[in-house]
Design a protein around this motif. Sequence first.
Motif, PDB file in Angstrom:
ATOM      1  N   HIS A 135       1.177 -52.467 -10.368  1.00  0.00           N
ATOM      2  CA  HIS A 135       0.311 -52.979 -11.291  1.00  0.00           C
ATOM      3  C   HIS A 135      -0.693 -53.977 -11.371  1.00  0.00           C
ATOM      4  N   SER A 146     -12.380 -67.943 -26.422  1.00  0.00           N
ATOM      5  CA  SER A 146     -12.586 -66.638 -26.744  1.00  0.00           C
ATOM      6  C   SER A 146     -11.455 -66.269 -28.173  1.00  0.00           C
ATOM      7  N   PHE A 151      -5.345 -58.606 -17.059  1.00  0.00           N
ATOM      8  CA  PHE A 151      -4.932 -59.144 -18.066  1.00  0.00           C
ATOM      9  C   PHE A 151      -5.060 -60.591 -17.804  1.00  0.00           C
ATOM     10  N   GLU A 152      -4.750 -61.061 -16.702  1.00  0.00           N
ATOM     11  CA  GLU A 152      -4.734 -62.631 -16.892  1.00  0.00           C
ATOM     12  C   GLU A 152      -5.963 -63.207 -16.737  1.00  0.00           C
ATOM     13  N   ASN A 191      -6.121 -62.292 -27.487  1.00  0.00           N
ATOM     14  CA  ASN A 191      -6.070 -60.786 -27.116  1.00  0.00           C
ATOM     15  C   ASN A 191      -4.964 -60.173 -27.838  1.00  0.00           C
ATOM     16  N   THR A 248       5.137 -62.865  -9.910  1.00  0.00           N
ATOM     17  CA  THR A 248       4.082 -62.128 -10.667  1.00  0.00           C
ATOM     18  C   THR A 248       3.517 -62.700 -12.043  1.00  0.00           C
ATOM     19  N   ILE A 262       6.021 -54.186 -18.874  1.00  0.00           N
ATOM     20  CA  ILE A 262       5.540 -55.343 -18.069  1.00  0.00           C
ATOM     21  C   ILE A 262       4.901 -56.435 -18.999  1.00  0.00           C
ATOM     22  N   ILE A 289      10.015 -56.376  -8.063  1.00  0.00           N
ATOM     23  CA  ILE A 289       8.746 -57.239  -7.807  1.00  0.00           C
ATOM     24  C   ILE A 289       7.717 -56.242  -7.194  1.00  0.00           C
ATOM     25  N   GLY A 290       7.978 -55.556  -6.146  1.00  0.00           N
ATOM     26  CA  GLY A 290       7.098 -54.637  -5.787  1.00  0.00           C
ATOM     27  C   GLY A 290       6.717 -53.558  -6.742  1.00  0.00           C
ATOM     28  N   LEU A 291       7.781 -53.103  -7.617  1.00  0.00           N
ATOM     29  CA  LEU A 291       7.122 -52.190  -8.786  1.00  0.00           C
ATOM     30  C   LEU A 291       6.060 -52.810  -9.664  1.00  0.00           C
ATOM     31  N   THR A 292       6.397 -54.064 -10.089  1.00  0.00           N
ATOM     32  CA  THR A 292       5.423 -54.628 -11.021  1.00  0.00           C
ATOM     33  C   THR A 292       4.028 -54.922 -10.165  1.00  0.00           C
ATOM     34  N   LEU A 293       4.082 -55.161  -8.766  1.00  0.00           N
ATOM     35  CA  LEU A 293       3.009 -55.327  -7.956  1.00  0.00           C
ATOM     36  C   LEU A 293       2.181 -54.065  -8.022  1.00  0.00           C
ATOM     37  N   ARG A 337       2.818 -66.987  -7.821  1.00  0.00           N
ATOM     38  CA  ARG A 337       1.454 -66.595  -8.374  1.00  0.00           C
ATOM     39  C   ARG A 337       0.821 -67.738  -9.197  1.00  0.00           C
ATOM     40  N   ARG A 370       6.232 -63.865   0.003  1.00  0.00           N
ATOM     41  CA  ARG A 370       5.290 -63.752  -1.206  1.00  0.00           C
ATOM     42  C   ARG A 370       5.055 -65.326  -1.548  1.00  0.00           C
ATOM     43  N   HIS A 390      11.351 -62.854  -9.880  1.00  0.00           N
ATOM     44  CA  HIS A 390      10.198 -61.983 -10.373  1.00  0.00           C
ATOM     45  C   HIS A 390       9.169 -62.634 -11.065  1.00  0.00           C
ATOM     46  N   LYS A 431      -8.377 -62.581 -18.523  1.00  0.00           N
ATOM     47  CA  LYS A 431      -8.675 -62.609 -20.071  1.00  0.00           C
ATOM     48  C   LYS A 431      -7.579 -63.505 -20.899  1.00  0.00           C
ATOM     49  N   HIS A 432      -6.408 -63.448 -20.171  1.00  0.00           N
ATOM     50  CA  HIS A 432      -5.399 -64.238 -20.730  1.00  0.00           C
ATOM     51  C   HIS A 432      -5.487 -65.670 -20.659  1.00  0.00           C
ATOM     52  N   ASN A 433      -6.147 -65.843 -19.363  1.00  0.00           N
ATOM     53  CA  ASN A 433      -6.222 -67.622 -19.079  1.00  0.00           C
ATOM     54  C   ASN A 433      -7.473 -68.179 -20.050  1.00  0.00           C
ATOM     55  N   ASP A 434      -8.104 -67.444 -20.765  1.00  0.00           N
ATOM     56  CA  ASP A 434      -9.267 -68.055 -21.766  1.00  0.00           C
ATOM     57  C   ASP A 434      -8.400 -68.643 -22.920  1.00  0.00           C
ATOM     58  N   VAL A 494       1.188 -56.294 -20.348  1.00  0.00           N
ATOM     59  CA  VAL A 494       0.412 -56.124 -19.217  1.00  0.00           C
ATOM     60  C   VAL A 494      -0.058 -54.665 -18.947  1.00  0.00           C
ATOM     61  N   TYR A 529       3.931 -60.372 -19.834  1.00  0.00           N
ATOM     62  CA  TYR A 529       3.220 -61.504 -19.039  1.00  0.00           C
ATOM     63  C   TYR A 529       4.044 -62.852 -19.728  1.00  0.00           C
ATOM     64  N   ALA A 532      -3.888 -54.225 -13.239  1.00  0.00           N
ATOM     65  CA  ALA A 532      -3.901 -54.418 -14.366  1.00  0.00           C
ATOM     66  C   ALA A 532      -3.477 -55.992 -15.046  1.00  0.00           C
ATOM     67  N   LEU A 533      -2.531 -56.637 -14.029  1.00  0.00           N
ATOM     68  CA  LEU A 533      -2.158 -57.789 -14.030  1.00  0.00           C
ATOM     69  C   LEU A 533      -3.339 -58.582 -13.793  1.00  0.00           C
ATOM     70  N   ASP A 534      -4.190 -58.615 -12.878  1.00  0.00           N
ATOM     71  CA  ASP A 534      -5.279 -59.319 -12.764  1.00  0.00           C
ATOM     72  C   ASP A 534      -6.295 -59.292 -13.861  1.00  0.00           C
ATOM     73  N   ARG A 577       1.857 -72.529 -14.370  1.00  0.00           N
ATOM     74  CA  ARG A 577       2.755 -72.076 -15.507  1.00  0.00           C
ATOM     75  C   ARG A 577       4.174 -72.296 -15.176  1.00  0.00           C
TER      76      ARG A 577
END
Lengths: 212, 486
Positions: free
Chosen positions: A187, B2, A194-195, B5, B167, B34, A181-185, B62, B59, B163, A197-200, B25, B36, A190-192, B66
Amino acid sequence: MKPINIITSTAVPLPLPNIDTDQIIPKQFLKRIERTGYEDFLFYDWRYNLDTPDHVDERKDFVLNKPEYKGSQILIAERNFGCGSSREHAAWAISQYGFLVVIAPTFADIFYSNAGKNGIILARLTEEEVQTLLAKSTANPKHLLTVNLEAQTVTDADGFSAHFDIDPFRKHCLLNGLDDIGLTLLHEDALDKFEAKHNDEFWLAPKKDEAA
Amino acid sequence: MSTPNTVQTFAPRTMFEKVWDAHVVAEPVGEPSIIYIDLQLVHEVTSPQAFDGLRLAGRKLRRPDRHIATVDHNVPTTSVHDRLFIVDKIANAQINALRKNCAEFGIELFDTEDANQGIVHMIGPELGATKPGMTIVCGDSHTSTHGAFGALAFGIGTSEVEHVMATQTLPQDKPKTFRINVEGELPYGVTAKDIILHIIGQIGTDGATGSVIEYAGSAIRALSMEGRMTVCNMSIEAGARAGMIAPDETTFAYLKGRRFVPQGEAFDLAVEQWRALVTDEGATFDREMHIDAATLAPSVTWGTSPGMVTTITGTVPVLEDARSEADRKSFERAFEYMDLKPGMLVEDIKVDAVFVGSCTNGRIEDLRAAARVVKGYHVATTVRAMIVPGSQKVKAQAEDEGLDEVFKTAGFEWREPGCSMCLGMNPDILSPGERCASTSNRNFEGRQGRGGRTHLLSPEMAAAAAITGHLTDVREWKFDNEGAAR
Ligand code: SF4
């Protein structure tokens, strides 16, 4: 996960091959809802007399119950350690008991990955090296071993020195205390992005406000 | 709205690759990608430690929006009363923990008596939470079910559940692709369950390890959504990471109007996007396989792995049929565990119990098919038979159609929704030595209870076995007085 690199500790010898996860933690504890508190169930059937009420009677002859091995952070076993069921509870029990390192000639695949996710160093040494260490720790419970993750070595003050292999990615995670999890964080930017844009893309998310 | 993607590329891509590409991602060097995750489904058994892990690490979850949760594995199916006052204290504590965790982290929970409660893989599609092009995970291996909608859906372990909670992503190595084309028309009496059992029998329980299967061909396209879910559900029994089927008019018609599906104009726009998900002409797969639907017959497992499959008119194999030494050993062990004679006729196998239900075959269409067989007959005196609808919705619909009366009149138990005898974590289990014709997905030793023996088959075949007391060829069935034959 805490970063981990150099551990100097006595070691508990468990000279058996094929120690499966059912032995490491029996199935009745999988119904528990907690992530913690598994240390008391580690090697449960070996550790306690099962014919006493509540199984509180420790078997004096089992190595974990011997006072001289208390507080040890290294466990040594024979080949194919952690085989059988995929239960992550096995890794939880080992780490919560206080072990930071398991030394064996080989480990089962799934256990290997579960251990990594729980901050445990698994050191694969040769059969001969493992036998040597088992003998030393059996003869002298106070015998100290040093495990150096950065250098990938196991050494002692008498001149024993052995090298172990470890996947570089896993080593990096352990050294830096990065759980997945720490490792993914790392990024998270990039996640913010991506998200946002993806949320749209409305069709990808279940949306409560679409309720009829 | 939009544009989606998707990564702009000129090479033809498979459906899996399109969904994968749209969810990358980050691709750190020397590490897994990674990915999504659009939706995580949560149930009582594999989630408590994941929630606890979040708390320990301080934590947040997030994206609660979802996540959706339900209770299925542990809940009693005997009566509403038994569900409200659960006797098994540990099971009850696990269910209460889920309630508490969902409240604390803001996840919508479909609780025991909610109109939308059901097996986790039933309620995703029913709510329209499962849609084409999504990535879906759950701490349960049969998450592959959701691939029937053209979603990429797979089961994960407890650390991975945590996880995703933390995230909304997972590190993943890219799987291989495997297309199985089932062409032609299914013969009379042959169902989706028979297709997937046949495939597992052909490629083995590790035949698709490391791969995502795309099921294609005219026989797959002709299946209803229920049938497609049955096929994708058992992908995991062939070792696959996931199974997928391209979305089409059948998919869109199923989804329209469901709670989490866009409405009106937005729906039409969504459909446009969904259509583009299909595998491009000329895209290549790591592996392909072809099956002629016309050659298929009703399938049934004889042994203790889903790959030990034969047909209803076939025989239990003999040792000489084993293809390897390892096979031989497992055959020997299976003959003994199942108490079967090598070479005996499958139709001579008597059963003590019949279970119609599970995330494989607990849907309305499955119950209708079983009811058609049952109508006008009575369960054999030597058999205890139960119908466990997969969800509250299925139960209500079946009761609307009077199917519950058909079953009850015939001597079946009519139960509340849940996993039930599929894994016997609640009180529904086989006794040692009991033999069960079951519409579920696993026939492992002890799966339905210690010492219990399981034969996997379609709902039609299970219903017929309940009536005759032995495994029975449904193609020969005389549908009683109703002209109900299909
Ligand atoms: S019905 Fe069976 S296979 Fe499906 S989710 Fe429940 S226990 Fe798992």
